[in-house]
Scaffold this active site. Structure first.
Site, PDB file in Angstrom:
ATOM      1  N   HIS A 119       0.835  -1.204   0.000  1.00  0.00           N
ATOM      2  CA  HIS A 119       0.000   0.000   0.000  1.00  0.00           C
ATOM      3  C   HIS A 119       0.869   1.254   0.000  1.00  0.00           C
ATOM      4  O   HIS A 119       1.906   1.318   0.672  1.00  0.00           O
ATOM      5  CB  HIS A 119      -0.894   0.033   1.239  1.00  0.00           C
ATOM      6  CG  HIS A 119      -2.165  -0.754   1.084  1.00  0.00           C
ATOM      7  ND1 HIS A 119      -2.969  -0.660  -0.027  1.00  0.00           N
ATOM      8  CD2 HIS A 119      -2.786  -1.633   1.924  1.00  0.00           C
ATOM      9  CE1 HIS A 119      -4.026  -1.443   0.123  1.00  0.00           C
ATOM     10  NE2 HIS A 119      -3.941  -2.048   1.294  1.00  0.00           N
ATOM     11  N   CYS A 188       0.181   1.680  -5.746  1.00  0.00           N
ATOM     12  CA  CYS A 188      -0.807   2.497  -6.449  1.00  0.00           C
ATOM     13  C   CYS A 188      -0.326   3.939  -6.600  1.00  0.00           C
ATOM     14  O   CYS A 188       0.406   4.462  -5.765  1.00  0.00           O
ATOM     15  CB  CYS A 188      -2.144   2.478  -5.705  1.00  0.00           C
ATOM     16  SG  CYS A 188      -2.947   0.870  -5.683  1.00  0.00           S
ATOM     17  N   ARG A 197      -0.269   2.235 -11.483  1.00  0.00           N
ATOM     18  CA  ARG A 197       0.748   1.636 -10.633  1.00  0.00           C
ATOM     19  C   ARG A 197       2.093   2.332 -10.847  1.00  0.00           C
ATOM     20  O   ARG A 197       2.445   2.690 -11.974  1.00  0.00           O
ATOM     21  CB  ARG A 197       0.914   0.145 -10.934  1.00  0.00           C
ATOM     22  CG  ARG A 197      -0.324  -0.686 -10.687  1.00  0.00           C
ATOM     23  CD  ARG A 197      -0.671  -0.761  -9.212  1.00  0.00           C
ATOM     24  NE  ARG A 197      -1.852  -1.598  -8.993  1.00  0.00           N
ATOM     25  CZ  ARG A 197      -3.093  -1.134  -8.956  1.00  0.00           C
ATOM     26  NH1 ARG A 197      -3.317   0.177  -9.116  1.00  0.00           N
ATOM     27  NH2 ARG A 197      -4.105  -1.945  -8.767  1.00  0.00           N
TER      28      ARG A 197
END
Length: 220
Positions: A119, A188, A197
């Site tokens: 993340h 991300c 990405r």
């Protein structure tokens, strides 16, 4: 009375939204850091007791931790687990190893690309600042048997989530021209979205048995 009711309703909705934002931006990080810290501690304890051994890709259970990643330049330390499932791995503050149809190599393989996802925002956000990495910055992966040190080489600022060639054995766009021992970090981008990405690549520059102590990148 009607206007008062509407006003109070707006205030209530505003408070709820603020609490939700606080939960997403702050509390998910608190929980994820606790979970990731516990997973890393469990890993180290099991290694110190000599439980288990390094295994081939795909032989770990989904969500099972098997390594720890360090990015000294970003003050990052996070456990690496098998799979990239959102709830089972990434939302728990861990970094995920690509498996299944996108299965990638392990650090101890003689050749291949050790591809990871993490993340960038919320839930521990271990890859929050990977955009700040510069060529030459070290990325260290610790397993039960060894420390593997990689050197960051290049970055792709933005690509489609469907562009799986970036985690191929010789990743497309990385600048690598032949087989080697590589690492790929994916996250991300832009921040707080999952539209695209960002990709960071590195190559292995050192392999050191854990019995010989930490590598230079983790000392000092």
């Amino acid at each position: 009375m009607a206007s008062r009711f509407v006003g109070e309703l707006f205030i209530t909705v505003g408070v709820v939204l603020l609490l939700f934002v606080a939960y997403q931006l702050w509390w998910t990080n608190v929980i994820a850091h606790q979970q990731a810290g516990g997973a890393a501690k469990h890993l180290r304890n099991s290694w110190d007791k000599g439980v288990g051994k390094d295994r081939d890709a795909g032989t770990f259970s989904p969500g099972e931790g098997f390594a720890i990643i360090y990015i000294p330049a970003l003050d990052v330390k996070a456990p690496i687990a098998e799979g990239t499932g959102k709830h089972q791995v990434l939302d728990r503050g861990m970094v995920g190893h690509y498996v299944g149809a996108l299965k990638s190599a392990m650090p101890w393989d003689e050749r291949g690309n050790f591809a990871l996802a993490g993340h960038r925002n919320t839930h521990g956000e271990p890859f929050r600042y990977v955009n700040r990495l510069k060529p030459g910055d070290k990325i260290v992966v610790e397993t039960q048997s060894a420390f593997y040190t990689y050197e960051m080489t290049s970055r792709l600022e933005q690509t489609s989530p469907e562009n799986v060639a970036v985690i191929a054995p010789v990743p497309q766009g990385s600048g690598f021209t032949g087989p080697g021992r590589y690492i790929t970090l994916t996250t991300c981008t832009p921040e707080f979205t999952s539209t695209y990405r960002m990709i960071v690549w590195g190559k292995m520059v050192d392999e050191r048995p854990r019995s010989k102590g930490k590598p230079d990148a983790l000392v000092g």
